[in-house]
Scaffold this active site. Structure first.
Site, short mmCIF file in Angstrom:
data_model
loop_
_atom_site.label_atom_id
_atom_site.label_comp_id
_atom_site.label_asym_id
_atom_site.label_seq_id
_atom_site.Cartn_x
_atom_site.Cartn_y
_atom_site.Cartn_z
N ARG A 49 0.94 -1.20 0.10
CA ARG A 49 -0.01 0.12 -0.08
C ARG A 49 0.97 1.35 -0.16
O ARG A 49 2.06 1.12 0.08
CB ARG A 49 -1.04 0.05 1.29
CG ARG A 49 -0.03 -0.15 2.62
CD ARG A 49 -0.69 0.11 3.65
NE ARG A 49 -0.82 1.71 3.62
CZ ARG A 49 0.29 2.44 3.89
NH1 ARG A 49 1.51 1.95 4.19
NH2 ARG A 49 0.34 3.72 3.74
N GLY A 50 0.15 2.45 -0.11
CA GLY A 50 1.06 3.66 -0.32
C GLY A 50 1.20 3.80 -1.59
O GLY A 50 1.59 3.14 -2.31
N ALA A 51 0.93 5.34 -2.23
CA ALA A 51 0.85 5.55 -3.57
C ALA A 51 2.04 5.26 -4.31
O ALA A 51 2.15 4.45 -5.30
CB ALA A 51 0.47 6.97 -3.57
N ARG A 86 -6.13 -0.22 -7.79
CA ARG A 86 -6.81 0.70 -7.25
C ARG A 86 -6.96 2.04 -7.77
O ARG A 86 -5.90 2.51 -8.63
CB ARG A 86 -6.13 0.84 -6.00
CG ARG A 86 -5.94 -0.31 -5.00
CD ARG A 86 -5.20 0.13 -3.71
NE ARG A 86 -6.00 1.05 -2.71
CZ ARG A 86 -5.48 1.25 -1.59
NH1 ARG A 86 -4.04 1.38 -1.16
NH2 ARG A 86 -6.33 2.20 -0.74
N ASP A 228 -2.07 10.85 -2.63
CA ASP A 228 -2.27 9.87 -3.70
C ASP A 228 -2.52 10.58 -5.12
O ASP A 228 -2.38 9.64 -5.91
CB ASP A 228 -3.62 9.01 -3.12
CG ASP A 228 -3.17 7.95 -2.04
OD1 ASP A 228 -3.26 8.41 -0.84
OD2 ASP A 228 -2.84 6.81 -2.21
N LYS A 239 -5.49 9.89 2.56
CA LYS A 239 -6.22 9.11 3.19
C LYS A 239 -7.39 10.03 4.07
O LYS A 239 -7.09 10.91 4.46
CB LYS A 239 -5.37 8.29 4.19
CG LYS A 239 -5.96 7.65 5.17
CD LYS A 239 -6.92 6.35 4.70
CE LYS A 239 -5.93 5.68 3.62
NZ LYS A 239 -6.73 4.62 2.80
O1 MRU Z 1 -5.00 2.91 1.49
P1 MRU Z 1 -3.54 3.20 1.63
O2 MRU Z 1 -2.85 2.91 3.03
O3 MRU Z 1 -2.79 2.83 0.33
O4 MRU Z 1 -3.40 4.81 1.68
C1 MRU Z 1 -2.00 5.63 1.88
C2 MRU Z 1 -2.16 7.06 1.93
O5 MRU Z 1 -3.19 7.57 1.86
C3 MRU Z 1 -0.73 7.77 2.01
O6 MRU Z 1 -0.92 8.95 2.78
C4 MRU Z 1 -0.39 8.24 0.60
O7 MRU Z 1 -0.49 7.10 -0.35
C5 MRU Z 1 0.82 8.62 0.42
S1 MRU Z 1 2.31 7.66 0.78
C6 MRU Z 1 3.72 8.07 0.70
#
Ligand code: MRU
Length: 340
Positions: A49-51, A86, A228, A239
């Protein structure tokens, strides 16, 4: 493909492994990922996870298919399904676009393997640059609030918002971090807290609904969050809960910064209204599930609303910390993001 190692993903002797982030911090379980279907499932279930991380992970998955000798139509189908795993984080589409652009080359397998490695290396470098720019905004003694997890587990480098925080700590700035737990999936309470432990940075976890009273008591000096997708006018998705923090920060005059690499910019989105927001399973809101076990507290038949992200309007942002520098609202309104 050469060996690669990050907090949440690794390549060892051509094999691609992901750390199952659902299980953290209780268990550190690495899973082998062999097919695009497995990676799509891992991305959708937030094992990965994480963009920035999901983009690079999808790139490495495509490279792994090439290493395995997959035919071109299989690889192209894999890219397509990975790109739509996603919807909100644009990094995924960005990385898949770069991979698919190579499909007409004579040595397309080799080209894709090299490109995936380049995506990995570039993300490490982009994180370092954001950390360097953002760290200059932090004063010794600052109490910083962050939401969700925008750290090394969300990228293949030091992270975005947490990259800034760890760099400030490395520069001996004596900071303290408020970690908002981030319901419903607790990325803050589980993952950011785990990263703070690893880095030795002083922190306290707070429930999301405690942020307002902390700000009212002057206990938050600055807020740093990741993103994201950033629209060309500076509105950005992150988020769920980020928007509430931005509104609170505005009311209490707490500087609020978004930290993201250029791979998170989407100039085709003119405003935040154009950003697609992922809706997730109601079960995530009706209870919890992780390395600690599973619990549902709502009535069996309860319904729930579960958007995974929200959009923060540009007017609430004090600065955009990108790999190329820090941009003010005036610069963004004058079209700075469109010129990057
Ligand atoms: O649903 P997730 O855990 O993938 O959401 C992640 C976030 O919202 C992060 O803040 C975003 O991806 C930036 S990560 C460097």
């Amino acid at each position: 493909m050469r060996d690669l190692r990050a907090s949440g993903i690794k390549v060892e002797q051509q094999a691609l492994w992901i750390l199952d982030q659902r299980k953290l911090p209780r268990e550190e379980i690495w899973r082998l990922c062999v097919s695009a279907e497995e990676m799509v499932e891992a991305i959708q279930s937030l094992q990965v996870r994480g963009a920035p991380l999901i983009g690079v992970a999808a790139g490495l998955m495509v490279a792994s298919l090439c290493v395995q000798g997959a035919e071109k139509d299989q690889v192209i189908a894999g890219i397509k399904s990975l790109a739509s795993a996603r919807p909100t984080a644009v990094n995924l589409a960005y990385c898949m676009k770069r991979m698919s652009a190579l499909s007409e080359q004579t040595n397309w397998r080799e080209a894709m393997i090299n490109e995936a490695q380049a995506l990995f290396d570039e993300d490490v470098e982009l994180c370092n640059r954001m950390a360097g720019h953002g760290e200059l905004l932090v004063q010794p003694g600052d109490r910083l609030l962050t939401h969700c997890n925008a750290g090394s587990l969300a990228t293949v480098g030091v992270g975005t918002a947490i990259g800034v925080i760890t760099e400030a700590w490395r520069q001996s700035k004596n900071i303290k971090v408020w970690v908002s737990e981030t319901r419903p999936l607790l990325q803050g309470g589980r993952l950011t807290a785990w990263e703070m432990e690893q880095a030795g940075i002083p922190y306290d976890i707070i429930c999301d609904n405690m942020a307002a009273s902390l700000m009212a008591q002057n206990k938050v000096d600055k807020i740093f969050v990741g993103s994201d997708r950033i629209a060309s006018n500076g509105d950005f998705a992150n988020k769920i809960g980020t928007y509430s923090l931005a509104v609170l920060a505005h009311y209490h005059q707490v500087p609020f910064y978004v930290v993201a690499p250029h791979t998170t910019l989407d100039l085709e989105c003119k405003t935040g209204d154009d950003i697609p927001i992922e809706q997730r399973d109601a079960l995530e809101v009706k209870g919890v599930n992780g390395g600690f076990g599973e619990l549902q507290w709502s009535p069996e038949q309860a319904t729930a609303y579960n958007p995974a992200f929200d959009v923060t309007p540009a007017e609430l942002v004090s600065g955009w910390v990108l790999d190329s520098g820090v941009y003010s609202l005036q610069e963004v309104q004058a079209g700075a993001l469109c010129r990057l």
